[in-house]
Structures are given as C-alpha cells and as structure tokens.
Write an enzyme that holds these catalytic residues in place. Structure first.
Site, PDB file in Angstrom:
ATOM      1  N   GLU A 102       2.704   4.758   6.217  1.00 11.75           N
ATOM      2  CA  GLU A 102       2.399   4.011   5.006  1.00 11.75           C
ATOM      3  C   GLU A 102       3.610   3.188   4.582  1.00 11.75           C
ATOM      4  O   GLU A 102       4.743   3.626   4.757  1.00 11.75           O
ATOM      5  CB  GLU A 102       2.033   5.019   3.902  1.00 11.75           C
ATOM      6  CG  GLU A 102       1.336   4.426   2.709  1.00 11.75           C
ATOM      7  CD  GLU A 102       0.842   5.514   1.744  1.00 11.75           C
ATOM      8  OE1 GLU A 102       0.007   6.359   2.132  1.00 11.75           O
ATOM      9  OE2 GLU A 102       1.311   5.502   0.595  1.00 11.75           O
ATOM     10  N   ASP A 104       4.758   1.244   1.095  1.00 11.22           N
ATOM     11  CA  ASP A 104       4.304   1.186  -0.296  1.00 11.22           C
ATOM     12  C   ASP A 104       5.031   0.158  -1.146  1.00 11.22           C
ATOM     13  O   ASP A 104       6.263   0.054  -1.096  1.00 11.22           O
ATOM     14  CB  ASP A 104       4.552   2.546  -0.983  1.00 11.22           C
ATOM     15  CG  ASP A 104       3.644   3.640  -0.462  1.00 11.22           C
ATOM     16  OD1 ASP A 104       2.612   3.318   0.146  1.00 11.22           O
ATOM     17  OD2 ASP A 104       3.986   4.821  -0.675  1.00 11.22           O
ATOM     18  N   GLU A 106       4.526   0.022  -5.172  1.00 11.75           N
ATOM     19  CA  GLU A 106       3.770   0.580  -6.287  1.00 11.75           C
ATOM     20  C   GLU A 106       4.483   0.198  -7.577  1.00 11.75           C
ATOM     21  O   GLU A 106       5.713   0.149  -7.622  1.00 11.75           O
ATOM     22  CB  GLU A 106       3.671   2.103  -6.167  1.00 11.75           C
ATOM     23  CG  GLU A 106       2.920   2.527  -4.913  1.00 11.75           C
ATOM     24  CD  GLU A 106       2.649   4.018  -4.861  1.00 11.75           C
ATOM     25  OE1 GLU A 106       1.535   4.429  -5.159  1.00 11.75           O
ATOM     26  OE2 GLU A 106       3.583   4.766  -4.530  1.00 11.75           O
TER      27      GLU A 106
END
Ligand SMILES: *[C@@H]1O[C@H](CO)[C@@H](O)[C@H](O)[C@H]1NC(C)=O
Ligand SMILES: *[C@@H]1O[C@H](CO)[C@@H](O)[C@H](O)[C@H]1NC(C)=O
Ligand SMILES: *[C@@H]1O[C@H](CO)[C@@H](O)[C@H](O)[C@H]1NC(C)=O
Ligand SMILES: *[C@@H]1O[C@H](CO)[C@@H](O)[C@H](O)[C@H]1NC(C)=O
Ligand SMILES: *[C@@H]1O[C@H](CO)[C@@H](O)[C@H](O)[C@H]1NC(C)=O
Ligand SMILES: *[C@@H]1O[C@H](CO)[C@@H](O)[C@H](O)[C@H]1NC(C)=O
Ligand SMILES: *[C@@H]1O[C@H](CO)[C@@H](O)[C@H](O)[C@H]1NC(C)=O
Ligand SMILES: *[C@@H]1O[C@H](CO)[C@@H](O)[C@H](O)[C@H]1NC(C)=O
Ligand SMILES: *[C@@H]1O[C@H](CO)[C@@H](O)[C@H](O)[C@H]1NC(C)=O
Ligand SMILES: *[C@@H]1O[C@H](CO)[C@@H](O)[C@H](O)[C@H]1NC(C)=O
Ligand SMILES: *[C@@H]1O[C@H](CO)[C@@H](O)[C@H](O)[C@H]1NC(C)=O
Length: 285
Positions: A102, A104, A106
């Site tokens: 993953e 990210d 955010e």
C-alpha cells in the site's frame, strides 16, 4: 520510408497511444463504489467531480476498476472544512487481500482552524509502520490542490502541487522492502477518530456532520495489469515518461525545504515505535 506517409501514421500511433494513456478523469466509469450510497459518494460534472460525505450513517469508499503495477496519479482534493477532527480523507493505492502492499496519502482532520495533517505511509506484505507526517504551506480546506503519487521501480514520490514532500526509494538490493503487488486507486472519507487527531484523544464532533471532501479532475497513467473488462500486461510500460523518474537536484532542494519546515513526524527517528533500531531504509541514502 516516404515522409508523407510516415508522418500521418506516426500521428495516428501517437494519438491512439494517448487515448490509451489518458485513462481517468471520469469517476463514474473508472471507479466502483465499495462503501456508501449515492448520497455519500456523489459524482457530478459528467464524471469529473466527486463529493464524499461522512455522517453517522455512513462514509464512502471507491476503488478504481484498473489494477496496475506502477503508475502516476494526480488528484485535485479539497478537504472537510472547519471542525473536521477525527475524519480521514484518503487518496491511496492498495493491493487486494490482507497482506497488502500500500502507498498512502491520508489527510487527517483537525478542529477549528488547526492545521490539517498529511499522513504518508508505505506497506509491504501487510506491514506498515513507515509513516511521515507533514503540515502544509497553505490551507487545504479553502481550495482544491493537486496531490500526486508516482510509483515506479526506482522510487515512490509524493507531490503536493508539484512539490515533492516525500520519496521512498527501492532499496530491495540492500535488504529493504518495496511495494511490488498490483494495486488499485482508492479514495475514501471515514471516521478515523481512533487515531487521526491528537493520537485518537480528540473524537469526531457529530453535531458538525455531514462532513464533506471533494475530488476533481484526476488523471491516471498506469501500467494496467487487469480490469473488470480486460486482462493484459502493459507491453511497453517503460516508455512512460514517469517510469524512470527520480528527483532532479532542484526537486531535491524543494524536498529538503519541505522536510525541514513542514515535517512533523518521521518513523526513521521514532524510537517509541522502534526502540531496537529502525527499518533498513532509514540507514540508507
Ligand atoms: C476498465 O474498466 C472500466 C469499467 O469497465 C472501463 O470504463 C475502463 O475504460 C477500463 N479501463 C481500461 C484501461 O480499459
Ligand atoms: C463518464 O462516464 C459516464 C458513464 O460511463 C458517461 O455517461 C459520461 O458521459 C462520461 N463522461 C465523460 C466526460 O466522458
Ligand atoms: C458528458 O460527456 C460526454 C462525452 O464527452 C458527452 O457526449 C456528453 O454530452 C456530456 N454530457 C453532459 C451533460 O455534458
Ligand atoms: C480480492 O481477492 C479476493 C480473494 O482472492 C477475491 O475474492 C476478490 O474478488 C478480490 N477483490 C478484488 C476487488 O479484486
Ligand atoms: C526494485 O529494484 C530491484 C533492483 O533493481 C528490481 O529488481 C525490482 O524489480 C524492483 N522492485 C519493484 C517492485 O519494481
Ligand atoms: C498536478 O501536478 C503534477 C506534477 O506533480 C502535474 O504534472 C499535473 O499537471 C498537475 N495537475 C493539475 C491538474 O494541476
Ligand atoms: C522549488 O524551490 C524554488 C526555490 O528554491 C522555488 O522557486 C520553486 O517554486 C519551488 N518549486 C516547487 C515546484 O515547489
Ligand atoms: C477541472 O477541469 C475543468 C476543465 O478544465 C475546469 O473548468 C475546472 O475548474 C477544473 N476543476 C478544478 C477543481 O480545478
Ligand atoms: C517501447 O518504448 C520505447 C520508448 O518510447 C521505444 O524506444 C521502444 O521501441 C518501444 N518498444 C516496443 C516493443 O514497442
Ligand atoms: C529516463 O529515460 C530517458 C529516456 O531513455 C533518459 O533520457 C533519462 O535520462 C532517464 N532518466 C533517468 C532519471 O534515468
Ligand atoms: C524526528 O523528526 C521529526 C520530523 O522532522 C521532528 O519533528 C522531531 O523533532 C524529530 N525527533 C527527534 C527525536 O529527532
């Protein structure tokens, strides 16, 4: 070859290639709603604008039909205004399954006019713990800004309005890990008040709901692995201009400026999380 023929042919080849490359910019046709009904994931402007809503009933999560290995994604995002504490707006890449890779981006809400926190992380085989967090040099709730993720075999680069804020290099030859699994693009808005604001001590104020984030005009250039309607490997991914992109020396200066002035958390110096030494990439450069 006769130039009068080769030029139009070259033009046709280039324009059909561009048609393939110009995926995206349509949230209706390119994304599947995984969580949230049409009042929580609302597409407007003929597919170019997406509004996500979080209230006590639901948030929203959409993922791209495209599954790809390496890509460059640009997304314009405007975040939940005012008392957004506890909310998380996301734009990230993730492989399927529990042992996921993953990448990210955010965006952690905050109360009043307190600064938003940009949270970045890298997961391999279901293990994260590679966080860097930043403040921004502008108010990301006031306007759309351009957030980009570039993932190629050499490095991952996170950009904000074209300024690199983080680089994660592929040091697998030196014993570090690097995301390798095919991924989808995911955008979401959810209740993350177990950790988002003040380490989870500040909870969502539901009296301020509904919370809304807006996404617009994204562009995606990726090396397609499969999609719900087709399955093939991109045969010539290496011809994408971003495929061998690393930071220029000017971009390195901009990165240093961001890291010196806006970085608020770095896993490579976080001895609470890593009392017995940091992951290998922290010692490499
Ligand atoms: C992937 O699938 C979606 C939905 O079927 C379609 O709209 C999109 O054009 C496909 N992408 C590519 C690159 O074929
Ligand atoms: C976006 O996709 C939808 C559904 O396929 C389609 O109706 C619409 O015309 C597309 N928008 C553009 C600008 O192509
Ligand atoms: C949406 O985009 C499609 C493709 O460009 C176009 O044919 C259609 O007229 C547009 N619809 C609206 C409402 O603008
Ligand atoms: C994710 O993987 C599971 C198990 O392999 C599969 O059932 C599911 O369809 C996959 N989902 C997507 C979106 O690819
Ligand atoms: C990381 O770099 C190594 C060495 O160049 C390469 O073999 C590997 O494919 C790269 N990993 C990914 C996911 O691109
Ligand atoms: C977003 O930033 C990238 C550079 O990181 C740039 O290539 C792209 O054109 C920008 N997109 C928009 C809509 O400004
Ligand atoms: C990079 O930094 C220079 C000053 O060192 C600045 O002029 C330029 O606008 C910055 N570029 C980006 C894309 O941040
Ligand atoms: C998206 O692109 C359209 C067409 O270029 C433009 O009119 C619109 O302002 C853009 N949206 C944002 C949020 O920048
Ligand atoms: C792949 O792209 C590169 C750069 O554009 C080009 O030199 C090469 O001939 C292409 N290879 C194939 C197999 O199309
Ligand atoms: C990427 O590839 C292009 C074309 O082969 C080359 O001109 C450029 O120097 C390469 N860039 C890097 C950073 O390796
Ligand atoms: C670790 O890095 C962060 C971000 O640069 C910085 O704010 C913090 O003071 C550093 N902590 C230590 C112990 O050096």
């Amino acid at each position: 070859m006769d130039e009068t023929i080769s030029k139009p042919i070259a033009f046709l080849l280039v324009s059909s290639l561009l048609a393939i490359l110009a995926q995206g910019n349509n949230f209706t046709s390119d994304f599947e709603v995984m969580w949230g009904d049409s009042t929580h994931a609302t597409v407007a402007n003929n597919g170019s604008l997406l509004m996500l809503t979080l209230d006590e009933a639901s948030g929203a999560n959409l993922q791209s039909y495209d599954l790809y290995q390496y890509g460059r994604l640009d997304m314009l995002v405007k975040f939940v205004p005012h008392n957004s504490q506890g909310t998380i707006t996301t734009f990230y890449l993730s492989s399927n399954g529990t042992k996921q890779d993953e990448i990210d981006f955010e965006f952690l809400g905050n109360y009043g006019n307190k600064e938003y926190v940009v949270h970045t992380n890298v997961w391999t085989g279901g293990v994260g713990g590679r966080e860097q967090q930043f403040h921004l040099w502008f108010d990301p709730r006031a306007n759309f800004h351009n957030y980009s993720i570039l993932w190629n075999p050499l490095n991952i680069i996170w950009y904000v309005d074209g300024t690199p804020v983080r680089v994660f290099k592929n040091y697998t030859l030196k014993g570090a890990e690097y995301p390798a699994l095919p991924m989808r693009t995911i955008v979401s808005l959810w209740n993350g008040d177990s950790w988002a604001t003040d380490d989870g001590k500040t909870k969502i104020d539901w009296s301020q709901a509904p919370f809304r984030s807006w996404y617009a005009n994204y562009s995606a250039s990726d090396c397609l692995v499969s999609n719900s309607t087709m399955s093939h490997l991109s045969s010539n991914c290496s011809s994408y201009p971003w495929f061998n992109k690393t930071l220029s020396s000017d971009e390195m200066k901009n990165l240093t400026w961001v890291q010196n002035n806006y970085m608020i958390k770095n896993y490579c110096n976080d001895t609470d999380t890593y009392p017995n030494g940091f992951p290998p990439e922290c010692y490499l450069s």
